[in-house]
Motif scaffolding. Structure first.
Motif, mmCIF file in Angstrom:
data_model
loop_
_atom_site.group_PDB
_atom_site.id
_atom_site.type_symbol
_atom_site.label_atom_id
_atom_site.label_comp_id
_atom_site.label_asym_id
_atom_site.label_seq_id
_atom_site.Cartn_x
_atom_site.Cartn_y
_atom_site.Cartn_z
ATOM 1 N N VAL A 180 6.856 -35.085 -22.700
ATOM 2 C CA VAL A 180 6.207 -35.479 -21.446
ATOM 3 C C VAL A 180 5.553 -34.269 -20.782
ATOM 4 C CG1 VAL A 180 6.652 -36.364 -19.123
ATOM 5 C CG2 VAL A 180 7.636 -37.508 -21.081
ATOM 6 N N GLY A 181 6.222 -33.130 -20.789
ATOM 7 C CA GLY A 181 5.646 -31.922 -20.211
ATOM 8 C C GLY A 181 4.398 -31.476 -20.947
ATOM 9 N N THR A 222 7.434 -25.917 -18.643
ATOM 10 C CA THR A 222 6.900 -27.178 -19.160
ATOM 11 C C THR A 222 8.023 -28.182 -19.374
ATOM 12 O OG1 THR A 222 5.104 -25.995 -20.251
ATOM 13 C CG2 THR A 222 5.564 -28.218 -21.031
ATOM 14 N N GLY A 244 8.626 -31.558 -17.348
ATOM 15 C CA GLY A 244 8.692 -32.776 -18.159
ATOM 16 C C GLY A 244 9.961 -33.575 -17.925
ATOM 17 N N ALA A 281 4.140 -35.839 -14.740
ATOM 18 C CA ALA A 281 4.178 -34.502 -15.339
ATOM 19 C C ALA A 281 2.872 -33.764 -15.067
ATOM 20 C CB ALA A 281 4.431 -34.591 -16.835
#
Length: 87
Positions: free
Chosen positions: A16-17, A35, A39, A73
């Protein structure tokens, strides 16, 4: 929380990040740890929003939940870039 839950949270956080970073134009100058943090936070909030709105109860893949997570995100990446003055 079991170890499988921690591992799956990390995997979802990375995916997701990374997708959130791809959505935001320009270069983000922070590392992979940030990240993953963005995320994981986006995944948790996106899942909560999907459950509250009733979008998480589908018979197939939860595309709307994934979309919410990636958009959150992207917002998190943009906010982190702005707050850290890295743009």
């Amino acid at each position: 929380m079991e170890i499988s839950g921690v591992v799956s949270a990390l995997v979802v956080g990375v995916v997701v990040g990374a997708l959130g970073r791809l959505v935001v134009p320009g270069r983000q100058r922070f590392g992979p740890l940030w990240t993953v943090v963005v995320g994981i936070a986006a995944a948790l909030v996106g899942t909560a929003l999907a459950r509250v709105t009733g979008l998480a109860d589908t018979s197939g893949p939860d595309w709307t939940e994934w979309l919410a997570q990636v958009l959150l995100a992207a917002l998190g990446v943009a906010a982190l870039t702005r707050v850290k003055g890295l743009d």
